[in-house]
Enzyme design. Structure first.
Site, short mmCIF file in Angstrom:
data_model
loop_
_atom_site.label_atom_id
_atom_site.label_comp_id
_atom_site.label_asym_id
_atom_site.label_seq_id
_atom_site.Cartn_x
_atom_site.Cartn_y
_atom_site.Cartn_z
N PHE A 1 65.65 67.67 49.51
CA PHE A 1 64.47 68.55 49.48
C PHE A 1 64.78 69.95 48.89
CE2 PHE A 1 62.06 71.48 52.59
CZ PHE A 1 61.06 71.74 51.68
N ASP B 1 75.76 64.51 44.63
CA ASP B 1 74.99 64.00 45.77
C ASP B 1 75.34 62.53 45.91
OD1 ASP B 1 71.84 64.94 47.02
OD2 ASP B 1 72.71 62.96 47.39
N THR C 1 71.35 77.44 58.62
CA THR C 1 70.03 77.36 59.24
C THR C 1 69.90 78.31 60.43
OG1 THR C 1 68.67 75.88 60.60
CG2 THR C 1 70.99 75.35 60.48
N ASP C 2 68.66 78.70 60.73
CA ASP C 2 68.42 79.54 61.91
C ASP C 2 68.74 78.78 63.21
OD1 ASP C 2 66.25 77.80 61.94
OD2 ASP C 2 64.71 79.36 61.97
N GLU C 3 68.85 77.45 63.12
CA GLU C 3 69.10 76.67 64.35
C GLU C 3 70.46 76.98 64.96
OE1 GLU C 3 67.93 72.59 64.50
OE2 GLU C 3 66.29 72.89 63.09
N TYR D 1 73.05 68.29 65.37
CA TYR D 1 72.82 68.85 64.03
C TYR D 1 73.19 70.33 63.99
CZ TYR D 1 70.28 71.22 60.30
OH TYR D 1 69.95 72.04 59.25
N LYS E 1 76.20 72.42 61.98
CA LYS E 1 75.95 73.49 61.01
C LYS E 1 76.67 74.77 61.43
CE LYS E 1 73.61 73.48 57.82
NZ LYS E 1 73.92 73.11 56.39
P1 NAD Z 1 67.76 66.78 52.89
O1 NAD Z 1 68.15 65.88 54.02
O2 NAD Z 1 66.40 66.67 52.29
O3 NAD Z 1 68.81 66.60 51.70
C1 NAD Z 1 70.17 66.49 51.90
C2 NAD Z 1 70.81 65.98 50.61
O4 NAD Z 1 72.24 65.94 50.81
C3 NAD Z 1 70.39 64.57 50.23
O5 NAD Z 1 70.11 64.48 48.86
C4 NAD Z 1 71.61 63.71 50.57
O6 NAD Z 1 71.75 62.55 49.76
C5 NAD Z 1 72.73 64.71 50.34
N1 NAD Z 1 73.95 64.37 51.08
C6 NAD Z 1 74.04 64.04 52.41
N2 NAD Z 1 75.32 63.76 52.72
C7 NAD Z 1 76.06 63.94 51.58
C8 NAD Z 1 77.43 63.81 51.27
N3 NAD Z 1 78.31 63.43 52.20
N4 NAD Z 1 77.83 64.06 50.00
C9 NAD Z 1 76.94 64.43 49.04
N5 NAD Z 1 75.64 64.57 49.29
C10 NAD Z 1 75.19 64.32 50.54
O7 NAD Z 1 68.04 68.25 53.43
P2 NAD Z 1 67.29 69.62 53.10
O8 NAD Z 1 66.14 69.78 54.03
O9 NAD Z 1 67.10 69.74 51.64
O10 NAD Z 1 68.40 70.67 53.56
C11 NAD Z 1 69.37 71.15 52.63
C12 NAD Z 1 70.27 72.14 53.34
O11 NAD Z 1 69.51 73.23 53.86
C13 NAD Z 1 71.00 71.55 54.55
O12 NAD Z 1 72.31 72.05 54.57
C14 NAD Z 1 70.21 72.05 55.75
O13 NAD Z 1 71.04 72.18 56.88
C15 NAD Z 1 69.74 73.41 55.25
N6 NAD Z 1 68.47 73.91 55.83
C16 NAD Z 1 67.35 73.15 55.81
C17 NAD Z 1 66.15 73.68 56.30
C18 NAD Z 1 64.87 72.87 56.28
O14 NAD Z 1 63.86 73.33 56.79
N7 NAD Z 1 64.82 71.70 55.68
C19 NAD Z 1 66.12 74.98 56.81
C20 NAD Z 1 67.30 75.73 56.81
C21 NAD Z 1 68.47 75.19 56.30
O1 TDX Z 2 56.97 63.71 64.46
C1 TDX Z 2 57.27 64.89 64.76
N1 TDX Z 2 56.54 65.52 65.74
C2 TDX Z 2 56.82 66.79 66.16
O2 TDX Z 2 56.14 67.32 67.05
C3 TDX Z 2 58.35 65.61 64.13
C4 TDX Z 2 59.16 64.97 63.05
C5 TDX Z 2 58.60 66.89 64.57
N2 TDX Z 2 57.88 67.46 65.56
C6 TDX Z 2 58.21 68.86 65.98
C7 TDX Z 2 59.66 69.12 66.32
C8 TDX Z 2 59.86 70.55 65.90
O3 TDX Z 2 59.46 71.42 66.96
O4 TDX Z 2 57.93 69.69 64.86
C9 TDX Z 2 58.90 70.74 64.74
C10 TDX Z 2 59.57 70.63 63.37
O5 TDX Z 2 60.36 69.46 63.38
P1 TDX Z 2 61.27 69.04 62.13
O6 TDX Z 2 60.41 68.95 60.92
O7 TDX Z 2 62.07 67.84 62.54
O8 TDX Z 2 62.19 70.33 61.93
P2 TDX Z 2 63.19 71.11 62.91
O9 TDX Z 2 63.71 70.26 63.98
O10 TDX Z 2 62.52 72.40 63.28
O11 TDX Z 2 64.40 71.40 61.87
C11 TDX Z 2 64.14 71.81 60.50
O12 TDX Z 2 64.29 73.19 60.35
C12 TDX Z 2 65.59 73.72 60.37
C13 TDX Z 2 65.03 71.06 59.51
O13 TDX Z 2 64.86 69.67 59.66
C14 TDX Z 2 66.46 71.48 59.64
O14 TDX Z 2 67.26 70.83 58.65
C15 TDX Z 2 66.55 72.98 59.47
O15 TDX Z 2 67.85 73.41 59.70
#
Ligand code: NAD
Ligand code: TDX
Length: 340
Positions: free
Chosen positions: A12, A34, A126-128, A154, A158
């Site tokens: 993503f 990837d 991440t903020d988590e 998770y 991180k």
């Molecule tokens: P995502 O799960 O959509 O994508 C992760 C990608 O990493 C995928 O394309 C997967 O194939 C690849 N990958 C996984 N394991 C791998 C490996 N061993 N070698 C090579 N590639 C690998 O994740 P995302 O939501 O795009 O998150 C990207 C980064 O941002 C992560 O590090 C996540 O912790 C961080 N992040 C995400 C959010 C969020 O809201 N999604 C917020 C803050 C930080």
């Molecule tokens: O089906 C659902 N129902 C629901 O109530 C899902 C999938 C989630 N939720 C709730 C859980 C959380 O409070 O919604 C909120 C958001 O959930 P997610 O989309 O799973 O995100 P979250 O757990 O907050 O984590 C995301 O933000 C920080 C990303 O997945 C992480 O990769 C990032 O680090």
């Protein structure tokens, strides 16, 4: 010429970053590694593949040999590490791969940066890692000085990665930065996450599973604003520093779900309150003062605009998500939500 390694770019945020960078810096070379887990999708990078400054390599960041060989061949000027297992619910079911990819994968990349000439390294975190804030203290925010205090496998993985990154700075002088961003949303967001899951289920007139009472709060940032912040940090951030990224866009989950229902003209009777996530973090809220003051970063997209853009994207790109939900994803959905 700048040559940047982007790990996890078929996911993503990594893919959005690749498109952002190819447009913003047409003279940069971008190489993506990837290994295409369930969350990686080559279809997402189809347009990037047409750009002569872009190269895709299928490889695993935990595979030291493969990583070293691409570093040797390419001569990178910077590395931005997005590759991770990213879904909290999956980490609760099967933690091991989170530790392997998120921690050991980071170490392999850091070692390669040392070995091939002290290469600039950025860790996308991440903020988590800060744990959660109480719901009744809206005055509290995460700053870069908030102690690490994790809840899920998770977030623990991180946080571990962040600590290793900072150890490589202090011990070996590797030029690193770390960013900790709040929840992203936008195009190419995998359907397991809250916002795309609710859009897709609402479009398909399926139940909308809200955990607990839906009162947990997340701080939403449109993905392009995150990409812009990372670019600014890699260009001008201070080495050895952590930057929080977030846009003061706090919403309860139920609020987000009701907004999506409204945009799509569906009925709130689709909402189903289901069993809560174990250890569910209550509230995330970022204080972005440091990145604003030091680098001049500010979000450009409000939640109201961003959620409209996102729903529009899912309406216009059905082929992308239909391909996903018609495959392995159904098994995952049944396992996580069947009888919940
Ligand atoms: P995502 O799960 O959509 O994508 C992760 C990608 O990493 C995928 O394309 C997967 O194939 C690849 N990958 C996984 N394991 C791998 C490996 N061993 N070698 C090579 N590639 C690998 O994740 P995302 O939501 O795009 O998150 C990207 C980064 O941002 C992560 O590090 C996540 O912790 C961080 N992040 C995400 C959010 C969020 O809201 N999604 C917020 C803050 C930080
Ligand atoms: O089906 C659902 N129902 C629901 O109530 C899902 C999938 C989630 N939720 C709730 C859980 C959380 O409070 O919604 C909120 C958001 O959930 P997610 O989309 O799973 O995100 P979250 O757990 O907050 O984590 C995301 O933000 C920080 C990303 O997945 C992480 O990769 C990032 O680090």
């Amino acid at each position: 010429m700048k040559n940047i390694l982007v790990t996890g770019g078929a996911g993503f945020i990594g893919s959005n970053y690749i498109y952002y960078m190819l447009e913003k810096h047409p003279d940069y070379r971008i190489v993506c590694i990837d290994n295409l887990t369930y969350a990686g999708n080559l279809e997402t990078l189809k347009k990037a593949m047409e750009n002569k400054n872009f190269r895709f390599v299928r490889g695993d960041i935990t595979d030291r040999k493969a990583v070293n060989s691409i570093f040797k061949a390419e001569g990178f000027t910077a590395v931005v590490n997005f590759a991770a297992e990213s879904h909290v619910d999956r980490s609760i079911e099967e933690p091991e791969v989170f530790l392997k990819t998120n921690i050991l994968g980071t170490q392999v990349l850091l070692d390669a940066c040392r070995k091939f000439g002290n290469i600039r390294y950025h860790q996308v975190s991440t903020d988590e890692v800060y744990g959660d804030l109480p719901l009744d203290r809206p005055d509290l925010f995460f700053t870069e000085n908030t102690p690490i205090h994790t809840s899920s496998p998770y977030s623990a993985s991180k946080a571990s990665a962040d600590l290793i990154v900072m150890a490589y700075y202090r011990t070996y002088g590797l030029p690193v930065t770390v960013s900790r961003c709040s929840n992203n949303y936008g195009p190419y967001h995998f359907p397991e996450k809250l916002i795309p899951l609710m859009i897709i289920n609402a479009l398909n007139k399926k139940e909308l599973p809200v955990y607990g009472e839906g009162l947990n709060v997340r701080d939403w940032l449109y993905v392009k604003d995150h990409c812009k912040a990372i670019d600014m940090i890699v260009e001008n951030g201070r080495i050895g520093e952590v930057y929080n990224i977030g846009g003061h866009n706090e919403r309860t989950n139920i609020d987000v779900v009701k907004t999506i229902i409204k945009i799509l003209g569906r009925d709130e009777s689709l909402i189903k309150y289901v069993k809560d996530r174990p250890g569910h973090d209550l509230r995330y809220a970022i204080d972005p003062t440091k990145i604003k003051n030091e680098l001049g970063w500010e979000p450009e997209t409000t939640f109201e605009e961003g959620i409209q853009l996102t729903v529009k994207w899912y309406l216009e790109n059905r082929y992308w998500w239909e391909n996903i939900i018609n495959g392995e994803y159904m098994k995952y959905y049944e396992k996580m939500y069947g009888g919940r």
